[in-house]
Design an enzyme around this catalytic site. Structure first.
Site, PDB file in Angstrom:
ATOM      1  CB  SER A  27     -11.119   7.293   3.538  1.00  0.00           C
ATOM      2  OG  SER A  27     -10.828   6.701   2.293  1.00  0.00           O
ATOM      3  CE  LYS A  70      -7.179   8.291   1.219  1.00  0.00           C
ATOM      4  NZ  LYS A  70      -8.220   7.703   1.994  1.00  0.00           N
TER       5      LYS A  70
END
Length: 166
Positions: A27, A70
């Site tokens: 990701s 993230k």
């Protein structure tokens, strides 16, 4: 006694100062790769607030121990809009030079963040489970900022905050 002091000291460092985190998944490609080890700076957010561009490790909302990494793109109080493969913060288009030009940011978002919320996205937008899916990240879930990639050794890299045009 010495062993006890060492153990207590190491635990204090782990919970208050720095922590090792293993990147799992794709990701955050191409900036973080599966299997890399990073050092997470836990202490800096005691003195400053998380900033746009910080790659943060956090406890995934709704769980007690699942950790994700993230990048912060939206800050508390801001208006975040995603449409037509563009991210706008308070109406201004976000320019992300750290991503390949062909990466797409899919989704339709129009959200005003509360005073304790951040909007986080994976760098590999098409394969990321992030704020577009589960909503804003509460500040109290943030563990710390990714500070250093230290394994694999040839890639060893001190991580700087990304800058934006906002």
């Amino acid at each position: 006694r010495a062993a006890l002091v060492i153990v207590v000291g190491l635990l204090l460092i782990y919970y208050l100062v720095a922590q090792v985190f293993v990147i799992k998944g794709v990701s955050m490609d191409p900036n973080f790769a599966d299997g890399e080890l990073i050092l997470v700076n836990r202490i800096s957010y005691y003195f400053t607030s998380p900033s746009r561009g910080d790659s943060v490790v956090f406890i995934f909302p709704g769980t007690r121990s699942d950790k994700y990494i993230k990048r912060i793109v939206g800050l508390p109080g801001e208006m975040v809009q995603i449409s037509n493969n563009e991210i706008k913060i308070n109406g201004r288009k976000l320019k992300e030079d750290y991503l390949p030009a062909d990466f797409k940011t899919l989704g339709e978002i129009n959200l005003k963040l509360k005073n304790d919320q951040f909007f986080v996205l994976g760098d590999n937008r098409e394969l990321s489970n992030d704020s577009r899916i589960w909503g804003p990240l509460p500040k109290d879930k943030i563990i710390g900022r990714a500070q250093l990639i230290f394994y694999p050794f040839p890639k060893k890299e001190w991580l700087e905050r990304e800058s934006y045009n906002i």
